[in-house]
Design an enzyme around this catalytic site. Structure first.
Site, short mmCIF file in Angstrom:
data_model
loop_
_atom_site.label_atom_id
_atom_site.label_comp_id
_atom_site.label_asym_id
_atom_site.label_seq_id
_atom_site.Cartn_x
_atom_site.Cartn_y
_atom_site.Cartn_z
N LYS A 13 -0.90 6.62 4.05
CA LYS A 13 -2.33 6.30 4.23
C LYS A 13 -2.49 5.13 5.21
O LYS A 13 -3.29 5.20 6.14
CB LYS A 13 -2.98 5.93 2.88
CG LYS A 13 -2.84 7.01 1.82
CD LYS A 13 -3.50 6.62 0.51
CE LYS A 13 -2.92 5.40 -0.17
NZ LYS A 13 -1.53 5.55 -0.63
N ARG A 156 8.39 -5.14 0.67
CA ARG A 156 7.37 -5.47 -0.33
C ARG A 156 8.00 -5.51 -1.72
O ARG A 156 8.81 -4.67 -2.06
CB ARG A 156 6.25 -4.41 -0.29
CG ARG A 156 5.12 -4.79 0.65
CD ARG A 156 4.13 -3.69 0.88
NE ARG A 156 3.55 -3.08 -0.31
CZ ARG A 156 2.58 -2.17 -0.27
NH1 ARG A 156 2.09 -1.77 0.90
NH2 ARG A 156 2.11 -1.64 -1.37
N ARG A 167 4.31 2.64 -10.25
CA ARG A 167 3.17 2.98 -9.36
C ARG A 167 2.91 4.49 -9.38
O ARG A 167 1.76 4.92 -9.33
CB ARG A 167 3.45 2.51 -7.94
CG ARG A 167 3.31 0.99 -7.81
CD ARG A 167 4.01 0.47 -6.60
NE ARG A 167 3.35 0.80 -5.36
CZ ARG A 167 3.94 0.78 -4.17
NH1 ARG A 167 5.22 0.47 -4.08
NH2 ARG A 167 3.26 1.08 -3.09
P1 AP5 Z 1 2.52 3.80 4.37
O1 AP5 Z 1 1.64 4.23 5.48
O2 AP5 Z 1 2.82 2.34 4.23
O3 AP5 Z 1 2.03 4.45 2.99
P2 AP5 Z 1 0.75 4.14 2.10
O4 AP5 Z 1 0.24 5.47 1.64
O5 AP5 Z 1 -0.20 3.24 2.82
O6 AP5 Z 1 1.46 3.43 0.89
P3 AP5 Z 1 1.18 2.06 0.11
O7 AP5 Z 1 2.40 1.80 -0.69
O8 AP5 Z 1 0.75 0.96 1.04
O9 AP5 Z 1 0.03 2.50 -0.78
P4 AP5 Z 1 -0.33 1.94 -2.10
O10 AP5 Z 1 -1.56 2.73 -2.31
O11 AP5 Z 1 0.66 1.94 -3.18
O12 AP5 Z 1 -0.44 0.36 -1.80
P5 AP5 Z 1 -1.67 -0.60 -1.60
O13 AP5 Z 1 -1.29 -1.60 -0.58
O14 AP5 Z 1 -2.93 0.16 -1.45
O15 AP5 Z 1 3.90 4.62 4.54
C1 AP5 Z 1 4.99 4.40 3.65
C2 AP5 Z 1 6.32 4.45 4.44
O16 AP5 Z 1 6.49 5.77 4.98
C3 AP5 Z 1 6.36 3.49 5.64
O17 AP5 Z 1 7.66 2.96 5.74
C4 AP5 Z 1 6.03 4.38 6.85
O18 AP5 Z 1 6.64 3.91 8.05
C5 AP5 Z 1 6.60 5.72 6.41
N1 AP5 Z 1 5.83 6.87 6.92
C6 AP5 Z 1 4.49 6.98 7.05
N2 AP5 Z 1 4.16 8.20 7.53
C7 AP5 Z 1 5.34 8.87 7.68
C8 AP5 Z 1 5.67 10.19 8.10
N3 AP5 Z 1 4.74 11.09 8.49
N4 AP5 Z 1 6.98 10.56 8.09
C9 AP5 Z 1 7.93 9.69 7.70
N5 AP5 Z 1 7.68 8.42 7.29
C10 AP5 Z 1 6.40 8.02 7.27
O19 AP5 Z 1 -1.75 -1.30 -3.05
C11 AP5 Z 1 -0.76 -2.20 -3.50
C12 AP5 Z 1 -1.17 -2.74 -4.86
O20 AP5 Z 1 -2.43 -3.45 -4.75
C13 AP5 Z 1 -1.45 -1.69 -5.96
O21 AP5 Z 1 -0.26 -1.28 -6.60
C14 AP5 Z 1 -2.39 -2.46 -6.89
O22 AP5 Z 1 -1.69 -3.40 -7.68
C15 AP5 Z 1 -3.25 -3.26 -5.90
N6 AP5 Z 1 -4.45 -2.49 -5.49
C16 AP5 Z 1 -4.76 -2.10 -4.23
N7 AP5 Z 1 -5.92 -1.43 -4.21
C17 AP5 Z 1 -6.36 -1.40 -5.49
C18 AP5 Z 1 -7.49 -0.82 -6.12
N8 AP5 Z 1 -8.42 -0.15 -5.42
N9 AP5 Z 1 -7.61 -0.97 -7.47
C19 AP5 Z 1 -6.72 -1.67 -8.18
N10 AP5 Z 1 -5.62 -2.23 -7.65
C20 AP5 Z 1 -5.43 -2.09 -6.32
#
Ligand code: AP5
Length: 212
Positions: A13, A156, A167
């Site tokens: 994402k 991270r 998660r």
């Molecule tokens: P990446 O693009 O980083 O994936 P992502 O879907 O953004 O994953 P996140 O881990 O950032 O999402 P998340 O929802 O867990 O974390 P968030 O920061 O929102 O890609 C992942 C990897 O794959 C990278 O290395 C990339 O290079 C690679 N990649 C990408 N596309 C690729 C492809 N096509 N092919 C191969 N490789 C690829 O949340 C973190 C924490 O914050 C949560 O756990 C929670 O505690 C808190 N939080 C955030 N939002 C909320 C909310 N709304 N409510 C409550 N708590 C929240």
């Protein structure tokens, strides 16, 4: 254009939000990034969120809704936005509806969970410019160094195995029900998130239309 990016952790994402921002000229609002900035700055919100985030648990809904509605008041959001990682629960989705936060399309990143575990395990992030890499799928010019700004990359805390497992459980229990919520509203678009970054970009473009 007002978008939500929905999908499991590591589905890509954040990676695709960078593309959509550049291609369609709308800001990406990542609650995860906002929270990590608050943790780094040791604000009261950051102190409350730190332990929950490291374990892979969600931060309370009311904090998220407050943070999101304040951010959406900023002038860069007036022509649209990408909501990356929010809503994450039905309470958040319903709260956004009550706050009249508009949504045109929800892009649901569809990907097997074993693939996202591989993506998260190899993720490296830049603490300075927030760029994201992968040791196998998005290799670097110089190992451990950000291609864009030259900072030393980090892993991270929530990409450690125990946290990744939690998660995934949190996603299945609390976030996956949003697929039905937005399908019933006729706003859900499934994106096959397997394949290269460019292939996923092309699928997104088919749904969003020609970039501006
Ligand atoms: P990446 O693009 O980083 O994936 P992502 O879907 O953004 O994953 P996140 O881990 O950032 O999402 P998340 O929802 O867990 O974390 P968030 O920061 O929102 O890609 C992942 C990897 O794959 C990278 O290395 C990339 O290079 C690679 N990649 C990408 N596309 C690729 C492809 N096509 N092919 C191969 N490789 C690829 O949340 C973190 C924490 O914050 C949560 O756990 C929670 O505690 C808190 N939080 C955030 N939002 C909320 C909310 N709304 N409510 C409550 N708590 C929240």
């Amino acid at each position: 254009m007002k978008l939500i990016l929905l999908g499991p952790p590591g589905a890509g994402k954040g990676t695709q939000a960078v593309y959509i921002t550049e291609a369609y000229q709308i800001p990406s609002i990542s609650t995860g990034e906002m929270l990590r900035a608050a943790v780094a700055a040791k604000t009261p919100l950051g102190k409350e969120a730190k332990t929950l985030m490291e374990k892979g648990d969600l931060v309370p809904d009311d904090l998220i809704l407050r943070m999101l509605s304040e951010r959406l008041l900023e002038s860069d959001c007036k022509n649209g936005y990408i909501l990356d990682g929010v809503p994450r629960t039905l309470v958040q989705a319903e709260g956004m509806d009550k706050l009249n936060i508009e949504v045109d399309k929800v892009l649901n990143f569809d990907i097997p969970l074993d693939e996202v575990v591989a993506r998260l395990s190899g993720r490296r992030v830049c603490p300075t410019c927030q760029a994201t890499y992968h040791v196998l799928f998005q290799p670097l010019k110089e190992e451990g160094i950000c291609d864009k700004c030259g900072s030393k990359l980090t892993t991270r805390k929530d990409d450690e195995p125990a946290s990744i497992e939690n998660r995934m459980e949190v996603y299945l229990a609390q976030t996956q029900p949003l697929i039905t919520y937005y399908k019933e509203k006729g706003k859900l678009f499934d994106i096959n998130a397997l394949g290269s970054k460019d292939e996923v970009e092309a699928r997104i473009q088919e749904i969003l239309g020609e970039p501006v």
